[in-house]
Design a protein around this motif. Structure first.
Motif, PDB file in Angstrom:
ATOM      1  N   THR A 102       3.914  -2.675  -1.272  1.00 36.77           N
ATOM      2  CA  THR A 102       5.128  -3.461  -1.496  1.00 36.77           C
ATOM      3  C   THR A 102       6.178  -2.650  -2.262  1.00 36.77           C
ATOM      4  OG1 THR A 102       4.279  -4.368  -3.553  1.00 36.77           O
ATOM      5  CG2 THR A 102       3.890  -5.671  -1.568  1.00 36.77           C
ATOM      6  N   GLY A 103       5.807  -1.484  -2.749  1.00 32.63           N
ATOM      7  CA  GLY A 103       6.739  -0.665  -3.546  1.00 32.63           C
ATOM      8  C   GLY A 103       7.764   0.041  -2.673  1.00 32.63           C
ATOM      9  N   ARG A 104       8.705   0.702  -3.346  1.00 31.40           N
ATOM     10  CA  ARG A 104       9.793   1.387  -2.629  1.00 31.40           C
ATOM     11  C   ARG A 104       9.258   2.390  -1.623  1.00 31.40           C
ATOM     12  NH1 ARG A 104      13.593   4.836  -5.528  1.00 31.40           N
ATOM     13  NH2 ARG A 104      11.670   5.726  -6.295  1.00 31.40           N
ATOM     14  N   MET A 105       8.392   3.277  -2.090  1.00 27.49           N
ATOM     15  CA  MET A 105       7.892   4.341  -1.208  1.00 27.49           C
ATOM     16  C   MET A 105       6.861   3.808  -0.228  1.00 27.49           C
ATOM     17  SD  MET A 105       9.711   6.601  -2.261  1.00 27.49           S
ATOM     18  CE  MET A 105       9.191   7.888  -1.161  1.00 27.49           C
ATOM     19  N   ARG A 160      -1.524  -6.402  -5.458  1.00 26.51           N
ATOM     20  CA  ARG A 160      -1.950  -7.419  -6.424  1.00 26.51           C
ATOM     21  C   ARG A 160      -1.443  -8.804  -6.059  1.00 26.51           C
ATOM     22  NH1 ARG A 160       1.236  -5.299 -11.103  1.00 26.51           N
ATOM     23  NH2 ARG A 160       2.546  -4.994  -9.271  1.00 26.51           N
ATOM     24  N   ALA A 187       0.199   4.499  -2.910  1.00 29.18           N
ATOM     25  CA  ALA A 187       1.600   4.692  -3.317  1.00 29.18           C
ATOM     26  C   ALA A 187       1.943   3.701  -4.416  1.00 29.18           C
ATOM     27  CB  ALA A 187       2.542   4.501  -2.133  1.00 29.18           C
ATOM     28  N   MET A 230       1.926   2.475  -8.561  1.00 24.00           N
ATOM     29  CA  MET A 230       2.523   3.219  -9.669  1.00 24.00           C
ATOM     30  C   MET A 230       1.561   4.302 -10.151  1.00 24.00           C
ATOM     31  SD  MET A 230       2.765   0.307 -12.580  1.00 24.00           S
ATOM     32  CE  MET A 230       2.823   1.228 -14.098  1.00 24.00           C
ATOM     33  N   THR A 231       2.166   5.388 -10.627  1.00 29.88           N
ATOM     34  CA  THR A 231       1.427   6.618 -10.884  1.00 29.88           C
ATOM     35  C   THR A 231       0.249   6.436 -11.848  1.00 29.88           C
ATOM     36  OG1 THR A 231       3.476   7.821 -10.523  1.00 29.88           O
ATOM     37  CG2 THR A 231       1.749   8.990 -11.716  1.00 29.88           C
ATOM     38  N   ARG A 257      -3.287   5.782 -10.487  1.00 26.30           N
ATOM     39  CA  ARG A 257      -3.725   6.550  -9.318  1.00 26.30           C
ATOM     40  C   ARG A 257      -5.088   7.215  -9.485  1.00 26.30           C
ATOM     41  NH1 ARG A 257       1.004   8.979  -7.389  1.00 26.30           N
ATOM     42  NH2 ARG A 257       1.129   6.891  -6.482  1.00 26.30           N
ATOM     43  N   GLU A 268       0.447   9.557  -2.583  1.00 26.96           N
ATOM     44  CA  GLU A 268       1.729   9.999  -3.116  1.00 26.96           C
ATOM     45  C   GLU A 268       1.461  10.973  -4.266  1.00 26.96           C
ATOM     46  OE1 GLU A 268       4.743  10.351  -3.065  1.00 26.96           O
ATOM     47  OE2 GLU A 268       5.458   9.110  -1.447  1.00 26.96           O
ATOM     48  N   LYS A 269       2.464  11.701  -4.651  1.00 24.77           N
ATOM     49  CA  LYS A 269       2.391  12.556  -5.824  1.00 24.77           C
ATOM     50  C   LYS A 269       2.957  11.785  -6.998  1.00 24.77           C
ATOM     51  CE  LYS A 269       6.088  13.113  -6.841  1.00 24.77           C
ATOM     52  NZ  LYS A 269       7.126  12.095  -7.215  1.00 24.77           N
ATOM     53  N   ASP A 272       6.811  15.638   0.922  1.00 26.88           N
ATOM     54  CA  ASP A 272       7.814  15.286   1.924  1.00 26.88           C
ATOM     55  C   ASP A 272       9.022  16.200   1.991  1.00 26.88           C
ATOM     56  OD1 ASP A 272       7.889  13.668  -0.657  1.00 26.88           O
ATOM     57  OD2 ASP A 272       9.963  13.459   0.022  1.00 26.88           O
ATOM     58  N   LYS A 273       9.397  16.790   0.830  1.00 27.86           N
ATOM     59  CA  LYS A 273      10.638  17.581   0.831  1.00 27.86           C
ATOM     60  C   LYS A 273      10.547  18.760   1.804  1.00 27.86           C
ATOM     61  CE  LYS A 273      12.179  14.965  -2.540  1.00 27.86           C
ATOM     62  NZ  LYS A 273      11.441  13.755  -2.137  1.00 27.86           N
ATOM     63  N   TRP A 294       9.322   1.184 -14.822  1.00 22.20           N
ATOM     64  CA  TRP A 294       8.204   2.023 -15.303  1.00 22.20           C
ATOM     65  C   TRP A 294       8.551   3.513 -15.226  1.00 22.20           C
ATOM     66  CZ3 TRP A 294       5.869   5.619 -12.138  1.00 22.20           C
ATOM     67  CH2 TRP A 294       5.938   5.432 -10.759  1.00 22.20           C
TER      68      TRP A 294
HETATM   69  N1  LIG Z   1       7.527  11.450  -2.407  1.00 22.64           N
HETATM   70  C1  LIG Z   1       8.610  11.006  -2.992  1.00 22.64           C
HETATM   71  O1  LIG Z   1       9.706  11.467  -2.738  1.00 22.64           O
HETATM   72  C2  LIG Z   1       8.512   9.915  -4.007  1.00 22.64           C
HETATM   73  C3  LIG Z   1       9.682   9.255  -4.414  1.00 22.64           C
HETATM   74  C4  LIG Z   1       9.560   8.207  -5.333  1.00 22.64           C
HETATM   75  C5  LIG Z   1       8.313   7.867  -5.828  1.00 22.64           C
HETATM   76  N2  LIG Z   1       7.216   8.540  -5.422  1.00 22.64           N
HETATM   77  C6  LIG Z   1       5.878   8.179  -5.939  1.00 22.64           C
HETATM   78  O2  LIG Z   1       5.470   6.982  -5.302  1.00 22.64           O
HETATM   79  C7  LIG Z   1       4.768   6.153  -6.205  1.00 22.64           C
HETATM   80  C8  LIG Z   1       5.411   4.758  -6.216  1.00 22.64           C
HETATM   81  O3  LIG Z   1       6.733   4.854  -6.640  1.00 22.64           O
HETATM   82  P1  LIG Z   1       7.815   3.750  -6.257  1.00 22.64           P
HETATM   83  O4  LIG Z   1       9.125   4.302  -6.651  1.00 22.64           O
HETATM   84  O5  LIG Z   1       7.572   3.295  -4.869  1.00 22.64           O
HETATM   85  O6  LIG Z   1       7.421   2.594  -7.293  1.00 22.64           O
HETATM   86  P2  LIG Z   1       7.528   1.011  -7.143  1.00 22.64           P
HETATM   87  O7  LIG Z   1       7.499   0.482  -8.527  1.00 22.64           O
HETATM   88  O8  LIG Z   1       8.652   0.633  -6.234  1.00 22.64           O
HETATM   89  O9  LIG Z   1       6.199   0.611  -6.399  1.00 22.64           O
HETATM   90  C9  LIG Z   1       4.961   0.645  -7.035  1.00 22.64           C
HETATM   91  C10 LIG Z   1       3.938  -0.182  -6.289  1.00 22.64           C
HETATM   92  O10 LIG Z   1       2.821  -0.273  -7.155  1.00 22.64           O
HETATM   93  C11 LIG Z   1       2.530  -1.633  -7.394  1.00 22.64           C
HETATM   94  N3  LIG Z   1       2.110  -1.760  -8.777  1.00 22.64           N
HETATM   95  C12 LIG Z   1       2.891  -1.866  -9.850  1.00 22.64           C
HETATM   96  N4  LIG Z   1       2.160  -2.016 -10.948  1.00 22.64           N
HETATM   97  C13 LIG Z   1       0.882  -1.971 -10.552  1.00 22.64           C
HETATM   98  C14 LIG Z   1      -0.349  -2.075 -11.221  1.00 22.64           C
HETATM   99  N5  LIG Z   1      -0.405  -2.223 -12.549  1.00 22.64           N
HETATM  100  N6  LIG Z   1      -1.471  -2.003 -10.484  1.00 22.64           N
HETATM  101  C15 LIG Z   1      -1.406  -1.829  -9.156  1.00 22.64           C
HETATM  102  N7  LIG Z   1      -0.249  -1.726  -8.465  1.00 22.64           N
HETATM  103  C16 LIG Z   1       0.857  -1.796  -9.154  1.00 22.64           C
HETATM  104  C17 LIG Z   1       3.796  -2.403  -7.132  1.00 22.64           C
HETATM  105  O11 LIG Z   1       3.528  -3.749  -6.785  1.00 22.64           O
HETATM  106  C18 LIG Z   1       4.359  -1.610  -5.973  1.00 22.64           C
HETATM  107  O12 LIG Z   1       3.752  -1.999  -4.757  1.00 22.64           O
HETATM  108  C19 LIG Z   1       4.802   6.868  -7.555  1.00 22.64           C
HETATM  109  O13 LIG Z   1       3.577   7.513  -7.770  1.00 22.64           O
HETATM  110  C20 LIG Z   1       5.891   7.894  -7.416  1.00 22.64           C
HETATM  111  O14 LIG Z   1       5.647   9.061  -8.171  1.00 22.64           O
HETATM  112  C21 LIG Z   1       7.298   9.541  -4.524  1.00 22.64           C
END
Ligand SMILES: NC(=O)c1ccc[n+]([C@@H]2O[C@H](COP(=O)([O-])OP(=O)(O)OC[C@H]3O[C@@H](n4cnc5c(N)ncnc54)[C@H](O)[C@@H]3O)[C@@H](O)[C@H]2O)c1
Length: 385
Positions: A14-17, A53, A91, A93-94, A97, A114-115, A143-144, A189
């Protein structure tokens, strides 16, 4: 053609990535193109299992994309115990992981993630070691490398355009709203170090593989990481202390003498053509590569500016660069890497962007932060398992 269904657990979808790049632009896009042709008479059909969740959010996603509601779960352990699930993708939150990937490896799942793979080097190396011992395959998003702009830059390097490469100047960033009078466009976060946030942890893993794969191994790093904006407003409109760095100014020495300098910032207003740009200067020519475009200036067409602040510039320096043509069609970089990973797992194709490569990224972030805290340049030791 035989169709082989592959069930992929997608955590944090559900997160951005997780949603945009991995589910929609990669896995669902693969389904829209009819699956992935392995070239041996088999077509892979990815079946996402949405893990998270919040059940209602997962249900809404499944509904929006016509996915089977039986393929959602809020119970990671149950998904890991399910033998029909082959691959575990993370993917979320970090900060969560390392733990979830350890469980997935122990359950014998192939790992795509994801990294950064962990928040510290020891944990990242441990993950790589565990995956090797268990005999599961692993992939880490880089990805870059698959951005059209950087692919064109790589083409220039491979074609010998630059002569001897001298330096790389990277400028990454944009203004991330604080969240008070305009909603922030990144999750809160990201700005709390206790939750795995910070621009060094986020971006230095990217810079490690970009520099390594295009120019050579990074041998030293010096960085200054800082928090320019100490208070931000979260998703509920509440102020919070931004404990993580939001800007980092780094210098990276690369084997062979190339010097790279990369600014990363969430507090900078964009006065460039793209959100990230790398200028590469070589003895024979220079290039500026962004996400999509790449411009060059050859030695033979380099102007001879003369410093004279008393006279206005009579021509535009930017206009003296030439656009590198696409010469091919570029697909979404996340999807391209998913395809390579799936071919690695199911057709034995080569693939080197694994958890050990991911650990090198974590190492760069860790050393970057240490360099900043200690105020000195740090060597980057080579890591292996
Ligand atoms: N490759 C890239 O270019 C790139 C870009 C941005 C982020 N990222 C990585 O992608 C990952 C997610 O980043 P994002 O920007 O999508 O974040 P986000 O906050 O949009 O999404 C995080 C996801 O984790 C879930 N989440 C949040 N808290 C949680 C918890 N306590 N337990 C389980 N799940 C939980 C959320 O519901 C959501 O689905 C990070 O590790 C970030 O480093 C990578």
């Amino acid at each position: 053609m035989t169709r082989k269904t592959v069930r992929i657990a997608m955590n944090g979808v559900t997160g951005r990535m997780g949603y945009r790049q991995h589910l929609v632009r990669s896995i669902l896009a693969l389904r829209e193109q009819g699956g992935l042709d392995l070239g041996d008479g088999t077509v892979l059909w990815p079946e996402p299992v949405l893990v998270g969740r919040r059940e209602h959010a997962l249900k809404a996603l499944a509904e929006r994309h016509g996915l089977d509601e039986a393929n959602i779960s809020t119970d990671v352990d149950a998904v890991l115990a399910d033998d029909s699930v082959d691959i575990f993708f993370d993917a979320a939150m970090t900060s969560g992981r390392e733990e979830v990937l350890k469980k997935a490896i122990a359950a014998g799942k192939h790992i795509y993630t994801e990294k950064p793979t962990a928040t510290g080097l020891d944990g990242a190396i441990e993950l790589a070691r565990l995956a090797r011992e268990k005999g599961v395959k692993s992939g880490v998003v880089q990805d870059k490398l698959f951005l059209p702009g950087l692919l064109k830059l790589k083409r220039l390097i491979d074609g010998g355009f630059f002569g001897r490469i001298l330096s790389v100047r990277g400028e990454f960033g944009y203004w991330v709203f604080e969240g008070d009078w305009q909603e922030a466009q990144r999750p809160s976060w990201n700005y709390r170090s206790e939750d795995g946030g910070g621009i060094v942890v986020d971006m230095f893993p990217h810079w490690e593989y970009v520099l390594h794969e295009l120019f050579g191994r990074v041998t030293s790093v010096s960085a200054l990481a800082t928090t320019h904006i100490p208070t931000r407003w979260d998703e509920n409109g509440k102020p919070y202390d931004a404990t993580a760095d939001d800007s980092a100014y780094g210098i990276f020495e690369i084997e062979g003498g190339i010097v790279a300098q990369i600014n990363s910032s969430w507090d900078v207003r964009v006065n460039r053509d793209e959100l990230v740009e790398f200028q590469v200067d070589g003895t024979e020519g220079s290039a500026v590569a962004g996400l999509r475009n790449c411009r060059v200036q050859h030695r033979s067409s380099t102007p001879k500016p003369v410093w004279n602040p008393d006279l206005p510039a009579t021509y535009s320096f930017r206009d003296q660069w030439q656009e590198v043509p696409d010469n091919t069609e570029f697909d979404n970089g996340f999807k391209v890497q998913w395809e390579l990973f799936l071919k690695h797992v199911y057709a034995g194709a080569d693939y080197h962007w694994d958890l050990l490569a991911g650990a090198r990224g974590v190492q760069m972030a860790e050393l970057g932060l240490a360099s900043s805290a200690e105020g000195r340049r740090l060597d980057v030791p080579e890591i292996s398992l």
